[in-house]
Write an enzyme that holds these catalytic residues in place. Structure first.
Site, mmCIF file in Angstrom:
data_model
loop_
_atom_site.group_PDB
_atom_site.id
_atom_site.type_symbol
_atom_site.label_atom_id
_atom_site.label_comp_id
_atom_site.label_asym_id
_atom_site.label_seq_id
_atom_site.Cartn_x
_atom_site.Cartn_y
_atom_site.Cartn_z
ATOM 1 N N LYS A 1 10.772 19.258 -7.415
ATOM 2 C CA LYS A 1 9.961 18.221 -8.498
ATOM 3 C C LYS A 1 9.514 19.300 -9.631
ATOM 4 O O LYS A 1 9.084 18.897 -10.606
ATOM 5 C CB LYS A 1 8.746 17.705 -8.193
ATOM 6 C CG LYS A 1 9.482 16.310 -7.232
ATOM 7 C CD LYS A 1 8.502 15.204 -6.650
ATOM 8 C CE LYS A 1 8.880 13.964 -6.117
ATOM 9 N NZ LYS A 1 8.155 12.946 -6.097
ATOM 10 N N ASP B 1 5.752 8.968 -10.857
ATOM 11 C CA ASP B 1 5.150 8.513 -9.466
ATOM 12 C C ASP B 1 3.804 7.770 -9.432
ATOM 13 O O ASP B 1 3.445 6.921 -8.968
ATOM 14 C CB ASP B 1 4.987 9.824 -8.478
ATOM 15 C CG ASP B 1 6.391 10.151 -8.049
ATOM 16 O OD1 ASP B 1 7.218 9.164 -7.654
ATOM 17 O OD2 ASP B 1 6.639 11.414 -7.849
#
Ligand code: ATR
Length: 276
Positions: A66, A103
Site C-alpha cells: 500500500k 479504506d
C-alpha cells in the site's frame, strides 16, 4: 473490449475482492473481470509496469504494497497523499496512474449506514495507530468528526498521527480503559492477535457506556472478542464487513462511475462468514 481489474498483494489467495467485484460485474451486466495476482515486494515495480502495458483499467493494492506502490504512480488523491497509502489505482483517460485510498472513507460509510451521521460531534476513541488506523483517523477528520482521541500500546505512534492531523489527543491504553465511559464511539483497529488467530483485547471494556457504538475493522471473524464484549455491555456494534464492502464499492465507483449494490453483498458475505 472487455475491461479487466486486479488485486495485487502477498499473500493474495484469501482475498474476497475478486468474488465481490465479479459478482457486481455480473449483476450490473458489465463486460469486465477482476483477478487476484500474487506479487512479491521484489516484483512490485515490474508488476505495475506489466499491469500498465497489459491494459488493466485499474487495480486494488493490498498488504504489503500500500505504501511501496506510491513511487510508481503518476498522481495521488489528496487523502491517499495524507495517509501515505494507496489501496486503489485508476488508469485515467490520459493513461496516467492515479492512487486513491478508499479504506477510511469505506469505514465511515459503513459506520454511518449502521448508526447514521448525527454523531460527528461526539467523542470518538480510535484504538490503534498502525497503517489501517492512520487511514481511518484521516478519513474521520475529513468527514467532519472533530473530537478524536487515539489510544495505542505505543503512545508515541498515536501522538504522531495526532500531530499530523492537527487535532485530537493521544492517550495510553490504561487511560483509555479508565476513561472509557467518556466515549460515544469506539473503533478497534489494532491487529492484536490477528496473525496468530488468538484475538486478544487491547484493554477491558468494563467501563463501557451502555449506549456506546463500538466498531471493529476486522471482519473475519465477524464477531471479534472486542465486539462480543461490547455487545454483552449493551453497546451497538458495527462489524468490519461493511467497511470491506464499501471500500470495494468506492474503488468500483472510481473505475466505472457508479456505486454497486452494497446491501446484498454485505448479506451474502455475512452468510458466508457465519453471521445471521
Ligand atoms: P495494520 O496495517 O493492520 O494497521 P500495523 O500497521 O502493523 O497493522 O499496526 C498494528 C496496530 O496494532 C498498532 O497500533 C499496534 O500497536 P503498536 O503501535 O504499539 O505496535 C497494535 N497492536 C498489535 N498487537 C497488539 C497487541 N497485542 N496489543 C495491543 N495493540 C497491538
Amino acid at each position: 473490449m472487455k475491461k479487466w481489474f486486479a488485486v495485487i498483494g502477498d499473500p493474495i489467495e484469501h482475498s474476497k475482492s475478486p468474488a465481490m467485484h465479479n459478482a457486481w460485474f455480473e449483476e450490473m451486466s458489465i463486460d469486465a473481470t477482476y483477478i487476484p495476482i500474487h506479487v512479491s515486494s521484489e516484483q512490485l515495480e515490474s508488476a505495475v509496469a506489466g499491469l500498465k502495458t497489459l491494459g488493466a483499467s485499474g487495480w486494488n493494492v493490498t498488504i504489503p504494497h500500500k505504501t511501496a506502490i506510491i513511487p510508481y504512480l503518476d498522481e495521488l488523491d489528496e487523502l491517499a497523499q495524507k495517509m501515505g497509502a494507496v489501496n486503489t489505482v485508476v488508469r485515467t483517460t490520459n493513461g496516467k496512474l492515479k492512487g486513491f485510498n478508499t479504506d477510511g472513507v469505506g469505514f465511515v460509510r459503513s459506520l454511518e449506514e449502521a448508526v447514521g451521521s448525527s454523531h460527528k460531534d461526539k467523542p470518538v476513541l480510535l484504538v490503534g495507530a498502525g497503517g489501517a488506523a492512520r487511514g481511518i483517523a484521516f478519513a474521520m477528520q475529513q468527514q467532519g468528526y472533530n473530537d478524536l482521541t487515539i489510544t495505542n500500546r505505543t503512545v508515541a505512534n498515536a501522538q504522531a498521527i495526532v500531530d499530523e492531523m492537527g487535532i485530537g489527543r493521544a492517550i495510553s491504553l490504561k487511560e483509555a480503559e479508565e476513561t472509557l465511559a467518556e466515549f460515544s464511539i469506539i473503533v478497534q483497529m489494532t491487529s492484536a492477535g490477528l496473525a496468530t488467530g488468538n484475538f486478544s483485547m487491547p484493554f477491558s471494556l468494563n467501563r463501557l457506556e451502555k449506549g456506546a457504538i463500538v466498531a471493529d475493522i476486522v471482519y473475519n471473524p465477524l464477531m471479534t472478542p472486542f465486539l462480543q464484549a461490547a455487545e454483552e455491555k449493551g453497546a451497538t456494534i458495527v462489524t468490519g464487513l461493511g467497511m470491506f464492502v464499501h471500500q470495494g464499492a468506492i474503488s468500483f465507483e472510481h473505475w466505472l462511475g457508479n456505486y454497486p449494490n452494497t446491501n446484498s453483498m454485505i448479506a451474502q458475505l455475512k452468510a458466508q462468514l457465519g453471521g445471521n
